[in-house]
Scaffold this active site. Structure first.
Site, PDB file in Angstrom:
ATOM      1  N   HIS A 433       0.820  -1.219   0.000  1.00  0.00           N
ATOM      2  CA  HIS A 433       0.000   0.000   0.000  1.00  0.00           C
ATOM      3  C   HIS A 433       0.849   1.262   0.000  1.00  0.00           C
ATOM      4  O   HIS A 433       0.378   2.317   0.400  1.00  0.00           O
ATOM      5  CB  HIS A 433      -0.914   0.018   1.223  1.00  0.00           C
ATOM      6  CG  HIS A 433      -1.990  -1.008   1.202  1.00  0.00           C
ATOM      7  ND1 HIS A 433      -3.122  -0.906   0.418  1.00  0.00           N
ATOM      8  CD2 HIS A 433      -2.127  -2.181   1.855  1.00  0.00           C
ATOM      9  CE1 HIS A 433      -3.894  -1.958   0.603  1.00  0.00           C
ATOM     10  NE2 HIS A 433      -3.312  -2.754   1.470  1.00  0.00           N
ATOM     11  N   THR A 846      -9.958   4.642  -2.017  1.00  0.00           N
ATOM     12  CA  THR A 846     -11.234   3.954  -2.233  1.00  0.00           C
ATOM     13  C   THR A 846     -12.415   4.900  -2.041  1.00  0.00           C
ATOM     14  O   THR A 846     -13.493   4.635  -2.568  1.00  0.00           O
ATOM     15  CB  THR A 846     -11.397   2.740  -1.287  1.00  0.00           C
ATOM     16  OG1 THR A 846     -11.143   3.139   0.059  1.00  0.00           O
ATOM     17  CG2 THR A 846     -10.449   1.622  -1.680  1.00  0.00           C
ATOM     18  N   LYS A 850     -16.300   5.339  -3.939  1.00  0.00           N
ATOM     19  CA  LYS A 850     -17.611   5.478  -3.289  1.00  0.00           C
ATOM     20  C   LYS A 850     -18.327   6.729  -3.783  1.00  0.00           C
ATOM     21  O   LYS A 850     -19.544   6.711  -4.037  1.00  0.00           O
ATOM     22  CB  LYS A 850     -17.420   5.542  -1.771  1.00  0.00           C
ATOM     23  CG  LYS A 850     -16.805   4.288  -1.170  1.00  0.00           C
ATOM     24  CD  LYS A 850     -16.305   4.552   0.240  1.00  0.00           C
ATOM     25  CE  LYS A 850     -15.406   3.423   0.714  1.00  0.00           C
ATOM     26  NZ  LYS A 850     -14.682   3.743   1.950  1.00  0.00           N
TER      27      LYS A 850
END
Length: 1004
Positions: A433, A846, A850
């Site tokens: 990440h 992320t 959304k």
């Protein structure tokens, strides 16, 4: 589920119960001085569960729990409760599983009774799922993560069970609204942001898609922190999510594993290594059911809580008055699971973090191994372990899985090194990440040797294996190349080569030309300068952490040796100061030239260990995975190219559209003619053909405004500010960090405000679209610069929001204590969302997914998943600005050389801030980080000034588009239509196929 038939007759001192049951879920036991409970248990094929109570004081009455009163003809019941049976079940739990006094049925009591009722239904499928997995013995994936940011569970659970309507009706009969009851649930404080939210989305998809899998994490008592916003900015207090208990979890007192720290290694008479002595604690399992959508599959999230045996309580010390010492061992064990990411400025903080990571790895691996042995029966074949088990490490926090699995296989199960290493490498995989080497997690070798001596031995052996591999690949003829590869790739940093390689690697003789002391000193100064420049990025180390996937603080990933190196430097300064008082100036200068450079700290590079010890390494967005291969792990990629993959992140469409935005969900269902999009998001693309339809656009705008009205109420409740629902809702919600550039956003708002103030009332109304600019997110408690940004945002908001000349034309709101539940309200109401990180620093993100799913238009850089979102939704439906990732290094070099010329508008904003218009607080250090060409905390490392002109010009395009509501609505529809790729279902299918090699297992 198994149901039980109970009858009770009460007479004086004796109560006799009769029980018929197949249930494994309910156990009753009681002892009282004047009563006796007698259980008679028989098996039958029909199940019911009721209490029939007879008393001399009242008439017989019956209380039932119909949720578990089912026909048991099949192990997998298809019973669907209706509103009446649900209401009865809730009343049952209110009376017989009480956590509150019996007089009233108020909202907190209604929530717990409702949650316990839902849990009954989950347990039926949960046990059936686990039993089915045990029988089939199929390969199972285990997802290890330091964070699982679940959010509230009630609405998600009943939604996945397709019981939301029935529960709403049942609670209405009992005098409550489902929405009000659900609002009583605190968010589970098991994560901070994207890393944990990603893990939770993955669990939802794994259950929904029927993949055999479990999650493993830690049960944090106080979470990260609860954020308060005061006149001084952010303040932190402990989370209280467990104070009234957690109705979703079940403690497994019979599932506990020993975890050891410290101690020493001794060689036994059998030649094996034995880790003895030290500090022992117990990790106890707490299980949380994770239901899939429209499926019986219900998987498990197992959380570990830590404790010490009561035998460790020193009763003698307690009775002697030394109460702290008496409970020291218990407190040391329990505090491991107190706080997520405890501050690591001190050695105690570093030690606690390492204990957390090892606890997660050790308890989870022991549990996984025990399950493999149980399913294997009498004939355990360890070579089949990778055919039955897949372990995924979510970032570097679970890296110790690798040496821990080796320790278990070698020390406890008797395998030799070669067998154990083959098994480990075929079992474990790693998700990266981060995008810059400076932020990859490293631990002090000295600390690890003290805390985990056996694991250091194993890591040293793995490092030796790697050295041998590198030598075999590159040979020894080119010493410089070999030295470069060893320096880049070794697991142990700044550690001498093992003696066994001394003869293989011979350093060529240097020229006999003498090197002057001045050259040595200059060289040392250059090294110091380089170190200083490198250290200037230490505070920024989180710059590379995935914002929406790795939400640790900026300081969370500093080198674990930072404090030690500071202490060494301080000690040297003290020695120099003392020497200077005694030695003449010329002699001192000579002595300085002769001084030996302090050796750099010896470190364990966890990311390198992950790459070496696993069979797969994946990035989380296409651009990120390319950076991983080309820059972060380039040498490893050249050595093992087949290990590296991309798995672009995704989010669950259940929580993030279907449940949090029901108005939009109904519109989608109506226009594409099916609700199958919840499981097959590709169907969202069908909205494209209706994007210009006026009826759809009208319904779309109405749904958006309804969601905005809810946020108006939320803002009023949380901040006291009143905002206009007809203004554009402009939102940036994510962890507060310099690389995410909330500072650029607020400076853009300051520029907007300044220009408004320079205009007449009519001029500003014609020039600017009304906006409500919202911020949310936490700054790590020790990240001073991030906390300054929070303070700055709130000060700007306080000034603008109370300026009567501006009114509703501009509002600035910082929503305190941003979490999943707040996100579920803000995201459906959003119209513009800012994802404006410095290009090349966000691994994926992320929240951008959304927002796009909910018809929000993004403004952002070509960073992380923004690149792929823009490709899918269309370039015309994404507001792009800023430098590209490949340009960043050159721009920083240009700045260091003094060639950067700041835009006058940027300078204008800085001077406006310095003028004191936003209060008396000094922002010199905050603004100072944007000035200068080099040095620690300066030189605008994140290129706010460079991208600012492009940013404000892009914001003008946003205003222009918003004025044309037909165009804007069309863009919004196309964002939802183009978001189908970003479902976590797609991501999980890819993990299952390409990394874990697992298949769906549907319950019969």
């Amino acid at each position: 589920m198994a149901a039980s038939q109970f009858s009770a007759t009460r007479s004086g001192a004796e109560t006799v119960w009769h029980c018929k049951s197949q249930s494994k879920l309910i156990d009753f036991g009681s002892r009282k001085n004047k009563s006796k409970l007698l259980f008679t248990r028989t098996l039958n094929r029909t199940r019911s569960f009721s209490f029939s109570v007879k008393s001399v004081l009242d008439k017989p009455h019956e209380i039932k729990n119909p949720i578990i009163e089912q026909d048991a003809a099949s192990e997998f019941s298809s019973f669907t409760p209706d509103a009446a049976s649900i209401a009865s079940s809730i009343k049952y739990h209110a009376e017989f599983t009480p956590l509150f006094s019996p007089e009233k049925f108020e909202l907190p009591k209604a929530f717990f009774a409702t949650a316990q009722s839902v849990r009954d239904a989950l347990i039926v499928n949960w046990n059936a799922t686990n039993n089915h997995y045990e029988k089939l013995n199929a390969k199972q994936a285990y997802y290890l993560s330091m964070e699982f940011l679940q959010g509230r569970a009630l609405l998600n659970a009943i939604g996945n069970l397709e019981l939301d309507g029935a529960y709403a009706e049942a609670l209405s009969k009992l005098g409550h609204k489902l929405e009000n009851v659900a609002n009583q649930e605190p968010d589970a404080a098991l994560g901070n942001g994207g890393l944990g939210r990603l893990a939770s989305c993955f669990l939802d998809s794994l259950a929904t898609l029927n993949y055999p899998a479990w999650g493993y994490g830690l049960r944090y008592k106080y979470g990260l922190f609860k954020q308060l916003i005061t006149k001084d900015g952010q303040e932190e207090v402990a989370e209280d999510w467990l104070e009234m208990g957690n109705p979703w979890e079940i403690v497994r007192n019979d599932v506990s594993y020993p975890v050891k720290f410290y101690g020493k290694i001794v060689t036994g008479s059998d030649g094996k290594q034995h880790w003895i002595g030290g500090e022992d604690i117990d990790a106890v399992a707490y299980d949380v059911p994770i239901p899939g959508y429209k499926t019986k599959t219900t998987i498990n999230l197992r959380l570990w809580s830590t404790k010490a045996s009561s035998q460790n309580f020193d009763l003698y010390a307690f009775n002697s008055g030394d109460h702290t010492k008496a409970s020291e061992a218990l407190a040391n064990a329990e505090k491991i699971c107190y706080v997520l990411y405890p501050g690591d400025e001190s050695m105690e903080g570093k030690t606690l973090r390492l204990k957390q990571q090892y606890t997660l790895c050790s308890a989870s691996l022991q549990d996984i191994v025990a399950r493999f042995e149980r399913r294997s029966g009498a004939n355990v074949k360890w070579e089949e372990f990778p055919e039955k088990v897949a372990v995924q490490m979510n970032d570097t926090h679970p890296t110790l899985c690798i040496p821990e699995l080796m320790r278990i296989l070698i020390d406890l199960k008797g395998l030799d090194w070669k067998e154990a290493w083959s098994i480990t490498q075929r079992t474990v995989a790693y998700t990266n990440h981060t995008v810059l080497p400076e932020a990859l997690e490293k631990w002090s070798l000295e600390l690890m040797e003290k805390l985990l001596p056996r694991h250091v031995q194993i890591i040293q052996m793995i490092d030796e294996e790697l050295i041998q591999t590198i030598i075999s690949e590159y040979g020894t003829a080119d010493y410089n190349l070999l030295e470069k590869k060893l320096k880049e790739m070794r697991i142990l940093e700044n550690v001498d080569l093992p003696a066994k390689f001394a003869d293989l690697i011979v350093k060529p003789e240097k020229s006999s030309t003498a090197v002057s002391s001045e050259e040595i000193e200059e060289s040392e100064e250059e090294d110091e300068s380089a170190d200083a420049e490198k250290s200037s990025t230490a505070v920024l180390s989180e710059e590379i952490e995935e914002s929406e996937e790795k939400d640790e603080s900026a300081d969370a990933e500093k080198s674990s040796t930072a404090v030690l190196s500071e202490e060494i430097e301080e000690s040297e300064e003290e020695d120099e100061s003392a020497d200077e008082e005694k030695v003449p100036v010329k002699k001192r200068e000579k002595e300085k030239k002769k001084k030996v450079v302090v050796e750099p700290p010896k470190l364990v590079r966890m990311a390198n260990l992950c790459v070496v010890g696993g069979h797969a390494v994946n990035g989380v967005a296409e651009i990120h995975s390319e950076i991983v291969k080309d820059e972060v792990f380039n040498s490893f990629y050249k050595l093992w190219p087949n290990k590296f993959q991309n798995k672009t992140n995704g989010v669950t469409p259940r929580r993030w559209i279907r449940f949090c935005n029901p108005d939009l969900s109904n519109i989608i269902k109506k226009w594409i003619g099916t609700e199958d999009w919840v499981l097959n998001t590709e169907k969202l693309a069908e909205l494209r053909k209706f994007a210009d339809n006026q009826d759809l656009q009208a319904q779309w705008r109405e749904a958006k405004r309804n969601n905005k009205l809810k946020v108006v109420s939320l803002i009023k409740e949380r901040t006291g500010y009143s905002v206009n629902p007809d203004a554009m809702f402009d939102i940036q919600v994510k962890r507060i960090h310099e690389y995410k550039r909330q500072l650029m956003n607020i400076m853009g708002i300051v520029y907007r405000y300044k220009k408004m103030k320079e205009m007449s009332a009519s001029g500003r109304k014609s020039k600017f679209v009304p906006r409500v600019c919202m911020f949310g997110g936490k700054a790590f408690s020790t990240y001073v610069q991030a906390k300054r940004i929070v303070k700055f945002i709130t000060d700007v908001g306080a000034t603008i929001n109370h300026d009567p000349s501006i009114g509703d034309l501009l509002k600035v709101v910082f929503v305190p204590d941003y979490n999943v539940s707040v996100a579920e309200q803000l995201i459906p109401a959003s119209e513009l969302s800012q994802h404006i990180s410095t290009a090349g620093m966000e691994a994926s993100g992320t929240s951008n997914m959304k927002f796009a799913m909910n018809g929000c238009i993004l403004i952002g850089t070509l960073d992380g998943a923004n690149v792929e979102i823009r490709e899918e939704v269309g370039e015309d439906n994404f507001f792009l600005f800023g430098a590209k990732a490949h340009e960043i290094a050159g721009l920083r070099k240009e700045r260091a050389e003094g060639k950067f010329v700041p835009d006058p508008r940027f300078e204008e904003v800085k001077e406006f801030v310095k003028s004191g218009v936003f209060g008396s607080y000094s922002y010199d250090e905050l603004i100072g980080s944007l000035e200068g060409n080099e040095g620690f905390g300066q030189a605008d490392y994140f290129l706010v000034g460079k991208d600012f002109p492009s940013y404000i010009e892009c914001q003008e395009k946003v205003d222009e588009a918003y004025r044309d509501q037909k165009r804007w609505t069309r863009m919004s529809i196309l964002n939802t239509a183009g978001s189908y790729k970003f479902s976590s279902d797609r991501t999980i299918h890819e993990y299952a196929k390409d990394i874990w090699n697992i298949n769906p297992v549907e319950l019969p």
